[in-house]
Design a protein around this motif. Structure first.
Motif, short mmCIF file in Angstrom:
data_model
loop_
_atom_site.label_atom_id
_atom_site.label_comp_id
_atom_site.label_asym_id
_atom_site.label_seq_id
_atom_site.Cartn_x
_atom_site.Cartn_y
_atom_site.Cartn_z
N GLY A 82 0.75 -1.38 -0.11
CA GLY A 82 -0.05 -0.07 -0.07
C GLY A 82 0.85 1.22 0.05
O GLY A 82 0.37 2.36 -0.76
N GLY A 83 2.11 1.27 0.70
CA GLY A 83 2.84 2.35 0.68
C GLY A 83 3.31 2.84 -0.63
O GLY A 83 3.50 3.99 -0.91
N MET A 84 3.78 1.92 -1.23
CA MET A 84 4.43 1.90 -2.58
C MET A 84 3.43 2.75 -3.45
O MET A 84 3.56 3.27 -4.28
CB MET A 84 5.06 0.50 -3.19
N LEU A 85 2.17 2.12 -3.36
CA LEU A 85 1.15 2.61 -4.47
C LEU A 85 0.88 4.16 -3.98
O LEU A 85 0.51 5.13 -4.84
CB LEU A 85 -0.01 2.05 -4.24
N ILE A 86 0.97 4.33 -2.77
CA ILE A 86 0.46 5.77 -2.32
C ILE A 86 1.62 6.72 -2.66
O ILE A 86 1.48 7.81 -3.29
CB ILE A 86 0.42 5.85 -0.64
N GLN A 87 2.79 6.21 -2.48
CA GLN A 87 4.02 6.90 -3.25
C GLN A 87 3.92 7.34 -4.69
O GLN A 87 4.06 8.35 -5.19
CB GLN A 87 5.48 6.19 -3.14
N ALA A 88 3.47 6.02 -5.36
CA ALA A 88 3.18 6.61 -6.90
C ALA A 88 2.21 7.62 -7.06
O ALA A 88 2.22 8.30 -7.95
CB ALA A 88 2.87 5.19 -7.41
N ALA A 89 1.11 7.46 -6.38
CA ALA A 89 0.23 8.44 -6.65
C ALA A 89 0.51 9.93 -6.24
O ALA A 89 0.37 10.84 -6.79
CB ALA A 89 -1.20 8.05 -5.89
N THR B 232 6.01 6.59 2.15
CA THR B 232 7.24 6.26 2.42
C THR B 232 7.41 5.76 3.84
O THR B 232 8.06 4.79 4.39
CB THR B 232 8.46 7.09 2.15
N ALA B 233 6.41 6.28 4.84
CA ALA B 233 6.55 5.98 6.26
C ALA B 233 6.12 4.52 6.38
O ALA B 233 6.20 3.88 7.35
CB ALA B 233 5.80 7.11 7.16
N MET B 234 5.03 4.29 5.67
CA MET B 234 4.36 2.91 5.68
C MET B 234 5.46 1.77 5.19
O MET B 234 5.29 0.82 5.69
CB MET B 234 3.09 2.83 4.44
N VAL B 235 6.35 2.12 4.33
CA VAL B 235 7.21 1.30 3.68
C VAL B 235 8.33 1.11 4.61
O VAL B 235 8.86 -0.12 4.79
CB VAL B 235 7.32 1.63 2.13
N GLY C 249 5.52 5.56 -12.07
CA GLY C 249 4.90 4.15 -12.66
C GLY C 249 5.77 2.97 -12.23
O GLY C 249 5.27 1.91 -11.91
N ILE C 250 7.19 3.18 -11.99
CA ILE C 250 8.08 2.28 -11.53
C ILE C 250 7.67 2.10 -10.04
O ILE C 250 7.80 0.65 -9.70
CB ILE C 250 9.36 2.71 -11.55
N THR C 251 7.34 2.85 -9.41
CA THR C 251 6.94 2.70 -7.89
C THR C 251 5.70 2.04 -7.84
O THR C 251 5.57 0.81 -6.82
CB THR C 251 6.92 4.11 -7.33
N ALA C 252 4.77 2.24 -8.79
CA ALA C 252 3.39 1.55 -8.57
C ALA C 252 3.68 -0.04 -8.97
O ALA C 252 3.17 -0.90 -8.34
CB ALA C 252 2.55 2.13 -9.72
N ALA C 253 4.72 -0.22 -9.99
CA ALA C 253 4.73 -1.61 -10.48
C ALA C 253 5.66 -2.49 -9.04
O ALA C 253 5.42 -3.35 -8.96
CB ALA C 253 5.80 -1.51 -11.55
#
Length: 429
Positions: free
Chosen positions: A314-321, A346-349, A406-410
């Motif tokens: 979830g944290g990676m997807l939030i970073q991507a957004a 980033t705090a989540m991750v 895009g890379i972060t979402a992937a």
């Protein structure tokens, strides 16, 4: 037929009189939190000022050239992380920590007196070595002290201290630079942090390797192939590729720091090009690591309760957004919203990735596994600097930010598909 006796904890390597736990080791743990805040502050002296030095003092026009200092920092820190893990297992934690602080001593002087960009790059090679040795060692020492039950909370406190140190120093150096110039004032703060950190590490920090041996005596492997007695090559391959959870964590760490390298090197340039003042650039440069740092006080403990995988994916997807928002908008208000969201993701991750490594790795080779993970993670600085610089030179900074989004979402999708969900709570149950 003679019965086979079960070895006692002492025979298996446990140390007498050693207790694991946050409460049992509160004084030493708190000291290490303070030391890591100083490690973060040493890095934070650069976050606001150095991207501006590249353009205003050294007149570097191409983003790729300007980002060479992050490339150098990332490569040096990645290698130092690996060395820190290996040497911590071999020689103990404290000597590695002290050597890391000693390595940092010339950095402020190089930044203050550099008359060519090559000296700035050299300073960042040295800073990367120092950060790899000091930050890796404080991570491992806190894992040693706390044991398996509250590892997420421990990593949250460690990383919160470090990145609040980054944020506070980034904000302070922005104000110092606006009042007194880009040099030398901001880097004198870094020099003070290094002196205090070295003094505390030499005089007050105690060795924690014996805590790891005590934990190893009662450790039950959490996944196939994660038993004691693995060699350096086996630990590297397991952490990097073979174990589903360790390898998913390693790639997510690399992508996380890829987008942090982008934020470090290009965000101040993007904000300055839009006409923002130095103090406002300093606010934006500080808010991202401040939310990141403070958020970890919560997210590390949440990962102990709800598991590592949901927070990482979830944290990676939030970073991507967040990166998508920054790429698509302009102005202080929208960018402030973007960096807040980026810090929250980033705090989540960040602490959860470290806790996940500790969940799977055996205490006898945990420091080496942390070193391998941090090798990949901080290699992301170098990849991010090179990739974002090349794209920014060709298509502009917003395009670079969009590609990294895009890379972060992937990466988040890879974690969701590959990481074992059960690993999240095995060690905290």
């Amino acid at each position: 037929m003679r019965p086979v006796s079960t070895p006692s904890p002492r025979q298996r390597g446990a140390e007498p009189g050693i207790s694991l736990g946050l409460r049992q080791n509160a004084a030493q743990f708190t000291l290490l939190v303070a030391v890591n805040a100083l490690v973060g502050g040493t890095l934070g002296q650069e976050r606001t000022v150095l991207p501006l030095l590249a353009g205003q003092v050294f007149h570097l026009d191409q983003y790729t050239s300007a980002l060479t200092y992050i490339l150098a920092f990332g490569l040096a820190k990645a290698a130092a992380n690996y060395v820190a893990g290996t040497f911590s297992d071999r020689y103990g934690r404290k000597p590695v920590l002290v050597v890391g602080w000693l390595a940092a001593l010339p950095v402020p002087l190089l930044l203050i007196f550099a008359d060519s960009w090559a000296w700035i790059v050299l300073a960042n090679v040295i800073l990367g070595i120092s950060q790899g040795l000091t930050w890796s060692t404080t991570v491992v020492m806190k894992m040693d002290l706390v044991g398996p039950r509250r590892r997420g909370l421990a990593m949250g406190l460690n990383e919160a201290a470090g990145y609040l140190g980054v944020a506070g120093t980034a904000l302070a150096t922005g104000y110092i630079a606006s009042a007194y110039g880009l040099r030398p004032g901001p880097f004198l703060l870094g020099a003070a942090f290094i002196a205090i950190g070295l003094g505390l590490s030499v005089l007050a920090v105690r060795e924690s390797h014996h805590h790891a041996r005590t934990e190893a005596a009662a450790h039950v492997p959490s996944a196939p192939g994660t038993h004691a007695g693995l060699g350096d090559r086996e630990v590297f391959m397991l952490t990097s590729f073979k174990d589903r959870s360790l390898s998913a964590v390693s790639q997510a760490g690399m992508v996380n720091n890829l987008n942090d390298g982008l934020a470090w090197g290009l965000f101040p340039v993007l904000f300055a090009a839009a006409g923002l003042s130095l103090d406002r650039i300093g606010i934006l440069a500080a808010v991202y690591p401040a939310v990141w740092g403070a958020g970890q006080l919560v997210t590390g403990a949440l990962s102990d309760r709800y598991g590592r995988k949901p927070l990482i994916a979830g944290g990676m997807l939030i970073q991507a957004a967040a990166l998508g928002l920054i790429a698509a908008t302009a102005g202080f208000g929208p960018w402030l919203a973007g960096v807040i969201l980026l810090g929250a993701g980033t705090a989540m991750v960040y602490p959860t990735l470290l806790a996940a490594i500790g969940d799977v790795a055996h205490p006898s080779w945990r420091a080496r596994s942390v070193g391998v993970y941090r090798l990949w993670r901080d290699g992301g600085f170098a990849v991010g600097a090179l990739l974002s610089g090349l794209i920014a030179d060709a298509y502009g900074i917003p395009a670079a930010v969009g590609v990294v989004a895009g890379i972060t979402a992937a990466s988040g999708i890879v974690v969701a598909a590959r990481m074992r969900g059960s690993d999240a709570t095995l060690r905290s149950a």
